[in-house]
Design an enzyme around this catalytic site. Structure first.
Site, mmCIF file in Angstrom:
data_model
loop_
_atom_site.group_PDB
_atom_site.id
_atom_site.type_symbol
_atom_site.label_atom_id
_atom_site.label_comp_id
_atom_site.label_asym_id
_atom_site.label_seq_id
_atom_site.Cartn_x
_atom_site.Cartn_y
_atom_site.Cartn_z
ATOM 1 N N CYS A 114 0.813 -1.222 0.000
ATOM 2 C CA CYS A 114 0.000 0.000 0.000
ATOM 3 C C CYS A 114 0.845 1.269 0.000
ATOM 4 O O CYS A 114 0.373 2.332 -0.403
ATOM 5 C CB CYS A 114 -0.942 0.013 1.199
ATOM 6 N N HIS A 251 -3.257 7.436 2.138
ATOM 7 C CA HIS A 251 -3.658 6.125 1.639
ATOM 8 C C HIS A 251 -5.075 5.857 2.122
ATOM 9 O O HIS A 251 -5.385 6.035 3.303
ATOM 10 C CB HIS A 251 -2.695 5.059 2.175
ATOM 11 N N ASN A 281 -10.093 0.203 -0.444
ATOM 12 C CA ASN A 281 -8.638 0.242 -0.359
ATOM 13 C C ASN A 281 -8.067 -0.324 -1.656
ATOM 14 O O ASN A 281 -8.150 -1.525 -1.906
ATOM 15 C CB ASN A 281 -8.178 -0.580 0.851
#
Length: 324
Positions: A114, A251, A281
């Protein structure tokens, strides 16, 4: 004069298939309300059958090039962040290179899960500042739907597919924090925490792609602490204070982490770019997706100080401070 990397253009792409939270209700012990309350996610996009990470990345790349007003052949290289490549090798970046009709320059992948886009952005910035390139396309692209365990409600409801891209271009600055472009970055990893967030497969272990595994509560604790710390370190490197930050582009993991991090940075939620509700996500794609969406909506103005930060498996985490 100081050589800087400025963002010349942004672009993103989301697969056509939109999956609402209700889709999971007859497959798992979960509800739309349960997912919304705990994550802030309402829907996400899943790639179609036969649609690969490179396909998403090419769409985002073309959008960023169009926004920048430059031709693909004017690029010196491509740095692409992903944890879900089409193949073990070659790099997805080389397939994007071919898809754009480019036959020169470099193209390679970065893997920091990520946090991948932050790592890729810092990497491309270093190449530009070092004189190795004038223009670099930086992409985050993922198809996390391909590594989900659909029986695990703690993970499979969180992730989506997508891609985002930015065109970085060399520019001259005065060498202080009034310059446009990337002002500072901060990158970190600590392999002791590997088991908190990982995929249980791989070429040299199981010979399979595997499925994502996560200890959510522990990841949350590390994320809130480490994201605020890395943002402050990058601001210190840039010689800026947190009250000089106009926008946080985090993020997009879940709303609880985003809200807690913004609070630690003293930023009201109105100054945080949020796309998690609509995208879920998207791992390395989430920051460039959010940047592109916000830029297309005209939310950034020239001179705005923007902080991006992310944490992912490894654990790996980092941040970039830039002036729009």
């Amino acid at each position: 004069m100081t050589r800087r990397s400025i963002i010349r253009g942004t672009g993103h792409y989301l697969p056509e298939r939109v999956v609402e939270n209700s889709w999971f209700e007859d497959k798992l012990d979960t509800t739309d309300e349960w997912i919304r309350t705990r994550t802030g996610i309402e829907r996400r996009h899943f790639a179609a059958e036969g649609e690969a990470t490179s396909d998403l990345a090419i769409h985002a790349a073309k959008a960023a090039l169009a926004d920048a007003g430059i031709a693909a052949e004017d690029l010196d290289g491509i740095v692409l962040a992903t944890s879900t490549p089409d193949f073990t090798f070659p790099a997805v970046a080389t397939m994007v290179q071919a898809g754009l009709g480019i036959t020169r320059g470099f193209a390679y992948d970065v893997q920091a899960v990520c946090a991948g886009f932050v790592f890729a952005l810092a990497n491309a910035d270093a190449m530009i500042r070092g004189g190795m390139a004038e223009r670099v396309l930086v992409i985050g692209a993922e198809t996390f739907s391909r590594i989900m365990d659909w029986s695990d409600r703690g993970t499979c409801v969180l992730f989506g597919d997508g891609a985002g891209a930015v065109v970085l271009e060399a520019a001259e600055g005065k060498g202080d924090n009034s310059d446009r472009g990337i002002l500072a970055s901060d990158l970190n990893s600590d392999g002791r925490y590997r088991d908190l967030l990982y995929v249980d497969g791989g070429v040299s272990t199981t010979g399979t792609a595997g499925h994502l595994r996560m200890q959510g509560n522990l990841v949350f604790r590390h994320a809130v602490e480490k994201l605020a710390q890395t943002a402050h370190r990058a601001l210190d490197k840039a010689g800026l204070e947190q009250d000089q930050v106009e926008w946080l582009v985090p993020h997009q993991a879940n709303m609880r982490i985003i809200t807690a991090t913004a609070q630690k940075m003293g930023l009201p939620i109105e100054r945080v770019v949020l796309t998690v509700a609509d995208h879920g996500n998207t791992s390395a794609a989430s920051i460039p997706l959010a940047l592109s969406v916000a830029a297309s909506e005209g939310r950034f103005k020239a001179g705005d100080v923007i902080v991006t930060e992310a944490i992912g498996g490894g654990l790996s985490w980092g941040s970039v401070v830039l002036r729009w």
